[in-house]
Design an enzyme around this catalytic site. Structure first.
Site, PDB file in Angstrom:
ATOM      1  N   HIS A  17       0.701  -1.234   0.103  1.00  0.00           N
ATOM      2  CA  HIS A  17       0.550   0.137   0.064  1.00  0.00           C
ATOM      3  C   HIS A  17       0.804   0.936   0.230  1.00  0.00           C
ATOM      4  O   HIS A  17       1.133   2.095  -0.910  1.00  0.00           O
ATOM      5  CB  HIS A  17      -1.240   0.301   1.122  1.00  0.00           C
ATOM      6  CG  HIS A  17      -2.028  -0.925   1.208  1.00  0.00           C
ATOM      7  ND1 HIS A  17      -2.082  -1.854   2.399  1.00  0.00           N
ATOM      8  CD2 HIS A  17      -3.450  -1.166   0.299  1.00  0.00           C
ATOM      9  CE1 HIS A  17      -2.886  -2.133   1.951  1.00  0.00           C
ATOM     10  NE2 HIS A  17      -3.627  -2.194   1.056  1.00  0.00           N
ATOM     11  N   LYS A  41     -16.360  -7.279   5.430  1.00  0.00           N
ATOM     12  CA  LYS A  41     -14.952  -8.222   5.630  1.00  0.00           C
ATOM     13  C   LYS A  41     -14.040  -9.300   7.096  1.00  0.00           C
ATOM     14  O   LYS A  41     -13.189  -9.160   7.042  1.00  0.00           O
ATOM     15  CB  LYS A  41     -13.844  -7.587   4.732  1.00  0.00           C
ATOM     16  CG  LYS A  41     -13.752  -7.390   3.288  1.00  0.00           C
ATOM     17  CD  LYS A  41     -12.289  -6.826   3.077  1.00  0.00           C
ATOM     18  CE  LYS A  41     -12.345  -7.412   1.667  1.00  0.00           C
ATOM     19  NZ  LYS A  41     -10.211  -6.810   0.585  1.00  0.00           N
ATOM     20  N   ARG A  95      -1.219  -6.353  -8.736  1.00  0.00           N
ATOM     21  CA  ARG A  95      -1.039  -7.431  -8.063  1.00  0.00           C
ATOM     22  C   ARG A  95      -0.445  -7.867  -8.711  1.00  0.00           C
ATOM     23  O   ARG A  95      -0.086  -7.623 -10.307  1.00  0.00           O
ATOM     24  CB  ARG A  95      -1.290  -7.459  -6.537  1.00  0.00           C
ATOM     25  CG  ARG A  95      -0.767  -6.972  -5.731  1.00  0.00           C
ATOM     26  CD  ARG A  95      -1.668  -6.853  -4.101  1.00  0.00           C
ATOM     27  NE  ARG A  95      -2.892  -7.279  -4.619  1.00  0.00           N
ATOM     28  CZ  ARG A  95      -3.929  -7.112  -3.262  1.00  0.00           C
ATOM     29  NH1 ARG A  95      -3.472  -7.698  -2.283  1.00  0.00           N
ATOM     30  NH2 ARG A  95      -5.084  -7.186  -3.129  1.00  0.00           N
ATOM     31  N   SER A 133      -2.605  -7.786   2.449  1.00  0.00           N
ATOM     32  CA  SER A 133      -2.935  -7.677   4.126  1.00  0.00           C
ATOM     33  C   SER A 133      -4.212  -8.504   4.620  1.00  0.00           C
ATOM     34  O   SER A 133      -3.000  -9.464   5.136  1.00  0.00           O
ATOM     35  CB  SER A 133      -4.062  -6.656   4.275  1.00  0.00           C
ATOM     36  OG  SER A 133      -4.196  -5.437   3.822  1.00  0.00           O
TER      37      SER A 133
HETATM   38  P1  ADP Z   1      -9.676  -3.739  -0.317  1.00  0.00           P
HETATM   39  O1  ADP Z   1     -10.614  -4.667   0.238  1.00  0.00           O
HETATM   40  O2  ADP Z   1     -10.429  -2.140  -1.618  1.00  0.00           O
HETATM   41  O3  ADP Z   1      -9.178  -4.462  -1.625  1.00  0.00           O
HETATM   42  P2  ADP Z   1      -7.219  -3.450  -0.106  1.00  0.00           P
HETATM   43  O4  ADP Z   1      -6.960  -2.480   1.112  1.00  0.00           O
HETATM   44  O5  ADP Z   1      -6.355  -5.265   0.290  1.00  0.00           O
HETATM   45  O6  ADP Z   1      -8.439  -2.838  -0.227  1.00  0.00           O
HETATM   46  O7  ADP Z   1      -6.251  -2.988  -1.173  1.00  0.00           O
HETATM   47  C1  ADP Z   1      -6.333  -1.688  -1.412  1.00  0.00           C
HETATM   48  C2  ADP Z   1      -5.973  -1.456  -2.770  1.00  0.00           C
HETATM   49  O8  ADP Z   1      -4.681  -1.436  -2.658  1.00  0.00           O
HETATM   50  C3  ADP Z   1      -6.138  -2.112  -3.912  1.00  0.00           C
HETATM   51  O9  ADP Z   1      -6.298  -1.571  -5.012  1.00  0.00           O
HETATM   52  C4  ADP Z   1      -5.123  -2.945  -4.088  1.00  0.00           C
HETATM   53  O10 ADP Z   1      -4.899  -3.813  -5.218  1.00  0.00           O
HETATM   54  C5  ADP Z   1      -4.240  -2.307  -3.635  1.00  0.00           C
HETATM   55  N1  ADP Z   1      -2.533  -3.420  -3.063  1.00  0.00           N
HETATM   56  C6  ADP Z   1      -2.335  -3.881  -2.035  1.00  0.00           C
HETATM   57  N2  ADP Z   1      -1.214  -4.532  -1.908  1.00  0.00           N
HETATM   58  C7  ADP Z   1      -0.399  -4.235  -2.895  1.00  0.00           C
HETATM   59  C8  ADP Z   1       0.412  -4.883  -3.581  1.00  0.00           C
HETATM   60  N3  ADP Z   1       0.920  -5.186  -2.846  1.00  0.00           N
HETATM   61  N4  ADP Z   1       0.856  -4.042  -4.814  1.00  0.00           N
HETATM   62  C9  ADP Z   1      -0.444  -3.014  -5.269  1.00  0.00           C
HETATM   63  N5  ADP Z   1      -1.469  -2.600  -4.768  1.00  0.00           N
HETATM   64  C10 ADP Z   1      -1.324  -3.783  -3.905  1.00  0.00           C
END
Ligand code: ADP
Length: 166
Positions: A17, A41, A95, A133
């Protein structure tokens, strides 16, 4: 002034992030990090904890980049949140191929709701690309080290929450 919204659950915020946040600061003057309440979630960290962790991690990025960073909890529709904060772009991280299908649908639907707001995808540096995460929480729960995936402060938060040595 160009305003971008980077939405997510951030449960907890990872180096993936933060990599995306750093890249986003180059593109906008104000970056609003939208923290989804996402009760569905069943987040490990409550909203206040997730917000506090991101705020702590972002103060240095804001100083270094000169971009204003605000953290904004939201529970409504993403496109309405974007309008509320005055964002003209939504920023998302991509990703693997696995993210693509869902994101592709989201963009399509959001465009039908409001086609004045553009979605922009960013990719993290190779070493941060695999970080999720969900997996960080699983590793931490089982006492594995999460040192390479989160900041020291977030690692402390995970230790305190889970009572493991992660
Ligand atoms: P969500 O519930 O919207 O998926 P997340 O907190 O998991 O929320 O992710 C928020 C954003 O950050 C999303 O666009 C996700 O694809 C991106 N993201 C999370 N981890 C990574 C990573 N390692 N590399 C690139 N983008 C990421």
């Amino acid at each position: 002034m160009r305003i971008g919204l980077y939405p997510g659950t951030f449960d907890p915020v990872t180096l993936g992030h933060l990599d995306i946040i750093r890249r986003a600061t180059v593109l906008v003057d104000r970056l609003v990090i939208g923290v989804a309440i996402n009760r569905g979630k069943g987040p490990l960290f409550d909203l206040e904890e997730r917000v506090a962790m991101i705020e702590a991690e972002c103060s240095q990025i804001a100083r270094e980049s000169g971009c204003e960073i605000l953290v904004h909890p939201f529970e409504n529709l993403l496109i309405d949140c974007a309008r509320d904060v005055g964002a003209s772009v939504i920023l998302r991280g991509l990703r693997a191929v696995a993210d693509f299908e869902y994101e592709f649908q989201m963009v399509g639907m959001n465009r039908r709701l409001d086609d004045t707001i553009e979605t922009v995808f960013l990719m993290a540096e190779a070493e941060h690309q695999a970080i999720a995460s969900k997996l960080v929480k699983e590793i931490a729960q089982l006492g594995g080290s999460v040192e390479k995936f989160v900041t020291p402060a977030v690692r402390e938060g995970l230790r305190a929450k889970l009572g493991t040595r992660c």
